[in-house]
Design a protein around this motif. Structure first.
Motif, short mmCIF file in Angstrom:
data_model
loop_
_atom_site.label_atom_id
_atom_site.label_comp_id
_atom_site.label_asym_id
_atom_site.label_seq_id
_atom_site.Cartn_x
_atom_site.Cartn_y
_atom_site.Cartn_z
N PRO A 23 0.81 -1.22 0.00
CA PRO A 23 0.00 0.00 0.00
C PRO A 23 0.85 1.27 0.00
N ALA A 24 2.00 1.23 0.64
CA ALA A 24 2.87 2.41 0.66
C ALA A 24 3.37 2.74 -0.75
N ARG A 25 3.72 1.71 -1.50
CA ARG A 25 4.18 1.91 -2.88
C ARG A 25 3.03 2.40 -3.77
N ARG A 26 1.84 1.83 -3.58
CA ARG A 26 0.68 2.26 -4.35
C ARG A 26 0.31 3.71 -4.02
N ALA A 27 0.42 4.08 -2.74
CA ALA A 27 0.15 5.46 -2.34
C ALA A 27 1.16 6.40 -2.97
N SER A 100 -7.11 3.19 1.49
CA SER A 100 -8.23 2.53 0.83
C SER A 100 -9.27 3.54 0.36
N LEU A 101 -9.49 4.60 1.12
CA LEU A 101 -10.44 5.65 0.73
C LEU A 101 -9.92 6.40 -0.49
N VAL A 102 -8.66 6.80 -0.45
CA VAL A 102 -8.07 7.53 -1.57
C VAL A 102 -8.06 6.66 -2.82
N ASN A 103 -7.75 5.39 -2.67
CA ASN A 103 -7.72 4.47 -3.80
C ASN A 103 -9.12 4.32 -4.41
N SER A 104 -10.13 4.18 -3.58
CA SER A 104 -11.51 4.05 -4.08
C SER A 104 -11.97 5.32 -4.77
N ILE A 105 -11.64 6.46 -4.18
CA ILE A 105 -12.00 7.74 -4.80
C ILE A 105 -11.32 7.88 -6.16
N THR A 106 -10.07 7.45 -6.26
CA THR A 106 -9.35 7.52 -7.52
C THR A 106 -10.06 6.71 -8.60
N TRP A 107 -10.51 5.50 -8.25
CA TRP A 107 -11.22 4.66 -9.22
C TRP A 107 -12.49 5.35 -9.70
N VAL A 108 -13.28 5.87 -8.77
CA VAL A 108 -14.54 6.51 -9.12
C VAL A 108 -14.29 7.77 -9.96
N VAL A 109 -13.30 8.57 -9.58
CA VAL A 109 -13.01 9.80 -10.33
C VAL A 109 -12.50 9.48 -11.73
N ASN A 110 -11.69 8.44 -11.87
CA ASN A 110 -11.24 8.06 -13.20
C ASN A 110 -12.42 7.68 -14.08
N PHE A 111 -13.42 7.00 -13.51
CA PHE A 111 -14.62 6.66 -14.27
C PHE A 111 -15.43 7.92 -14.62
N ILE A 112 -15.56 8.83 -13.67
CA ILE A 112 -16.28 10.08 -13.94
C ILE A 112 -15.56 10.88 -15.03
N ASP A 113 -14.23 10.87 -15.01
CA ASP A 113 -13.46 11.55 -16.07
C ASP A 113 -13.79 10.94 -17.43
N ALA A 114 -13.90 9.61 -17.49
CA ALA A 114 -14.25 8.95 -18.76
C ALA A 114 -15.65 9.37 -19.21
N SER A 145 -2.65 4.47 -12.31
CA SER A 145 -3.31 4.79 -11.04
C SER A 145 -3.89 3.58 -10.34
N ILE A 146 -4.34 2.59 -11.09
CA ILE A 146 -5.02 1.43 -10.53
C ILE A 146 -4.21 0.19 -10.91
N PRO A 147 -3.24 -0.21 -10.09
CA PRO A 147 -2.39 -1.34 -10.46
C PRO A 147 -3.04 -2.71 -10.27
N VAL A 148 -4.18 -2.78 -9.62
CA VAL A 148 -4.86 -4.06 -9.41
C VAL A 148 -5.52 -4.45 -10.74
N ALA A 149 -5.15 -5.60 -11.25
CA ALA A 149 -5.55 -5.99 -12.61
C ALA A 149 -7.06 -6.01 -12.81
#
Length: 164
Positions: A23-27, A100-114, A145-149
């Protein structure tokens, strides 16, 4: 040598397994990519869109579909600006928030950007729009931004679906 052998399904399954990234590397990746690169660029682009939509006459003379979509996209832009202002606050305070909150927000925002780019594509000419190329940039951004496959695949398929 056969093109397909009995080990192919296992190899494909291994492709879907995410390497163990701390998580530190992903952050750190989010901090570098989203906060330090995407955030300033997005801020400038949002200022340009706000000016173009509300203060200039750039969208006069659109085709019929673009003209019909202009007002809904203008309303979407207002919500998009508000959401991104909140997200900017999250990224600026990301060191104090749970990853986990920042990661989830990133996923949602990337979708909203699309979704926003898809809406802008409709206004600016549909499949003939130059904004088509922004979808490729979004897919690369999703990969960084989202390294989880599995999450990355879902997000990229949704991004492609937004374009279509």
């Amino acid at each position: 040598m056969a093109l397909i052998d009995h080990r192919m399904p296992g190899r494909f399954a291994n492709f879907l397994v995410t390497p163990n990234v701390s998580p530190a590397r992903r952050a750190e990746r989010l901090r570098f990519g989203e906060r330090n690169i995407v955030l300033p660029a997005k801020f400038v682009v949002m200022l340009i869109f706000a000016y173009e939509f509300f203060f200039s006459k750039s969208f006069e003379g659109l085709n019929v579909i673009g003209d019909m979509a202009l007002e809904p996209v203008r309303r979407f832009l207002v919500g998009y600006l508000v959401i991104n202002a909140l997200v900017m606050g999250v990224y600026l305070m990301m060191d104090r928030l749970p990853f986990s909150l920042v990661n989830s927000i990133t996923w949602v925002v990337n979708f909203i950007d699309a979704l926003f780019v898809a809406a802008m594509t409709v206004v600016t000419g549909g499949f003939e729009s130059v904004l088509y190329w922004v979808f490729l940039v979004l897919i690369v951004r999703n990969a960084v931004s989202i390294p989880v496959a599995a999450a990355q695949w879902i997000l990229n398929f949704l991004t492609i679906g937004a374009y279509v």
